[in-house]
Design an enzyme around this catalytic site. Structure first.
Site, PDB file in Angstrom:
ATOM      1  N   ASP A   1      34.014  45.003  40.672  1.00 58.21           N
ATOM      2  CA  ASP A   1      34.305  46.066  39.698  1.00 58.21           C
ATOM      3  C   ASP A   1      33.523  45.967  38.393  1.00 58.21           C
ATOM      4  O   ASP A   1      33.574  46.880  37.573  1.00 58.21           O
ATOM      5  CB  ASP A   1      35.806  46.122  39.400  1.00 58.21           C
ATOM      6  CG  ASP A   1      36.397  44.783  38.959  1.00 58.21           C
ATOM      7  OD1 ASP A   1      35.707  44.018  38.251  1.00 58.21           O
ATOM      8  OD2 ASP A   1      37.559  44.514  39.329  1.00 58.21           O
TER       9      ASP A   1
ATOM     10  N   HIS B   1      30.287  38.997  45.590  1.00 59.27           N
ATOM     11  CA  HIS B   1      30.371  40.006  46.651  1.00 59.27           C
ATOM     12  C   HIS B   1      29.645  41.298  46.307  1.00 59.27           C
ATOM     13  O   HIS B   1      29.842  42.317  46.977  1.00 59.27           O
ATOM     14  CB  HIS B   1      31.839  40.299  46.970  1.00 59.27           C
ATOM     15  CG  HIS B   1      32.544  39.129  47.581  1.00 59.27           C
ATOM     16  ND1 HIS B   1      33.919  39.011  47.620  1.00 59.27           N
ATOM     17  CD2 HIS B   1      32.055  38.006  48.187  1.00 59.27           C
ATOM     18  CE1 HIS B   1      34.245  37.868  48.216  1.00 59.27           C
ATOM     19  NE2 HIS B   1      33.126  37.250  48.565  1.00 59.27           N
TER      20      HIS B   1
ATOM     21  N   CYS C   1      19.302  58.438  52.131  1.00 54.59           N
ATOM     22  CA  CYS C   1      18.478  57.986  51.011  1.00 54.59           C
ATOM     23  C   CYS C   1      17.585  59.127  50.531  1.00 54.59           C
ATOM     24  O   CYS C   1      16.835  59.704  51.329  1.00 54.59           O
ATOM     25  CB  CYS C   1      17.631  56.798  51.443  1.00 54.59           C
ATOM     26  SG  CYS C   1      16.444  56.243  50.201  1.00 54.59           S
TER      27      CYS C   1
ATOM     28  N   CYS D   1      13.689  58.007  51.339  1.00 56.26           N
ATOM     29  CA  CYS D   1      13.130  57.841  52.691  1.00 56.26           C
ATOM     30  C   CYS D   1      14.013  58.383  53.797  1.00 56.26           C
ATOM     31  O   CYS D   1      13.629  58.322  54.976  1.00 56.26           O
ATOM     32  CB  CYS D   1      12.815  56.373  52.949  1.00 56.26           C
ATOM     33  SG  CYS D   1      14.269  55.317  53.118  1.00 56.26           S
TER      34      CYS D   1
ATOM     35  N   GLY E   1      43.473  34.305  40.077  1.00 55.06           N
ATOM     36  CA  GLY E   1      43.660  35.584  40.745  1.00 55.06           C
ATOM     37  C   GLY E   1      43.005  35.703  42.097  1.00 55.06           C
ATOM     38  O   GLY E   1      42.665  36.804  42.515  1.00 55.06           O
TER      39      GLY E   1
ATOM     40  N   SER F   1      43.405  34.546  46.280  1.00 55.47           N
ATOM     41  CA  SER F   1      44.140  33.874  47.345  1.00 55.47           C
ATOM     42  C   SER F   1      43.253  32.912  48.114  1.00 55.47           C
ATOM     43  O   SER F   1      43.740  32.131  48.928  1.00 55.47           O
ATOM     44  CB  SER F   1      44.723  34.907  48.307  1.00 55.47           C
ATOM     45  OG  SER F   1      43.681  35.604  48.974  1.00 55.47           O
TER      46      SER F   1
END
Length: 318
Positions: free
Chosen positions: A128, A143, A208, A211, A248, A250
């Site tokens: 985010d 990520h 895209c 391309c 925060g 797991s």
């Protein structure tokens, strides 16, 4: 006006009003004082997960109350045009319904720790970009980042905002129909669950603009490997630190758990702050079941400057 700065850091991921930072429970204070004793005088590597962004209104995949979900894998996405249509249709609904998120007190607390020279760096599993919005500088977006889109064929990059405009242009009336249909639930990646399969079937997927290749959000899907350079940079942050602070997460996926294992194997202090059990609890010297925003804010106030050694004087620990 209430003085709040409008969210600029992400891509419209928030689906609920920010919850605000609840104060620490009195029963959490003894453990927080122990955390301050363990972490004080050490430079920290910090690892954060989705539980830190829930106070900004962004839903969590695995936190208490989170709906069970089966996110689309990378193999499913690249292997089927129908899957890509379903993904982008639902994502476009989510993107259009969700407002921009603001960093919460936990994000600002991490930035304060960095600004005071108490960190070797920040590793976040979140896409985010709220850490950067709060002022963090040395960040590994493990990520990826949701505000970018990549072409899988030509390698071209675009902003998600640009793609949103393209999708609206080639799908006139789609969002109005989706609004009338209603959204059942929303995921952290803005994947909106709707009941009408015909609505999804009519969706036109953008290609895209350079391309004509396949477009994909610039984040790591389930079943996709984290780029090696990010992993190596994150390991370096842990190696240079005296302790690892997890907030925060797991630690369900190995992409984050490996850094906890690495730190523990190297004999470094590991402290985990998370609501609920984590896969890394057995490696931690201390696990605290508390709200991450409040806990990080407390630590940002309490941890001493590095030149004060292990002394905890001058804080509000008493």
């Amino acid at each position: 006006m209430d003085g709040r700065r409008p969210g600029i850091g992400t891509t419209g991921l928030a689906s609920a009003a920010p919850a605000g930072t609840a104060p620490l429970d009195v029963e959490d204070l003894p453990l927080m004082r122990r955390a301050a004793a363990l972490l004080g005088g050490k430079r920290l590597a910090v690892l954060t997960g989705a539980g830190l962004s829930t106070d900004s209104g962004i839903p969590d995949y695995r936190g208490p109350g989170a709906a069970p979900r089966k996110p689309m894998t990378y193999q499913e996405f690249v292997g089927s045009a129908d899957n890509r249509r379903r993904y982008w249709a639902r994502n476009h609904i989510g993107w259009s319904k969700l407002r921009h998120a603001d960093p919460n007190a936990g994000h600002f607390a991490v930035a304060r720790l960095e600004g005071r020279g108490l960190m070797t760096g920040l590793i976040t599993q979140n896409v985010d970009r709220l850490h950067e919005d709060a002022g963090s500088m040395n960040v590994v977006d493990l990520h990826g980042r949701y505000d970018r889109v990549l072409c899988l064929d030509g390698g071209h990059g675009f902003s998600r905002k640009l793609l949103g405009g393209i999708l609206e242009e080639i799908n006139p009336g789609f969002l109005e129909a989706a609004e009338a249909e209603g959204v059942i639930e929303m995921a952290p990646d803005a994947d909106a669950v709707v009941e009408d399969p015909e609505l999804i079937r009519r969706f036109v997927v953008a290609v895209c603009p350079v391309c004509g290749g396949v477009l994909k959000p610039d984040f790591v899907y389930f079943g996709e490997n984290v780029p090696r350079d990010r992993v190596e940079r994150a390991y370096a942050m842990v190696d240079d630190a005296g302790a690892l602070l997890v907030a925060g997460s797991s630690l369900t996926v190995m992409s984050g758990l490996r850094f906890v294992r690495h730190a523990a194997k190297a004999g470094k202090t590991v402290v985990i702050i998370n609501r609920g059990a984590t896969r890394g609890d057995s490696f931690a010297e201390l696990k605290i079941d508390a709200g991450t925003s409040a806990a990080l804010s407390w630590l940002a106030d309490e941890l001493p400057d590095l030149d004060s050694g292990d002394s905890l004087s001058g804080g509000r620990i008493g």
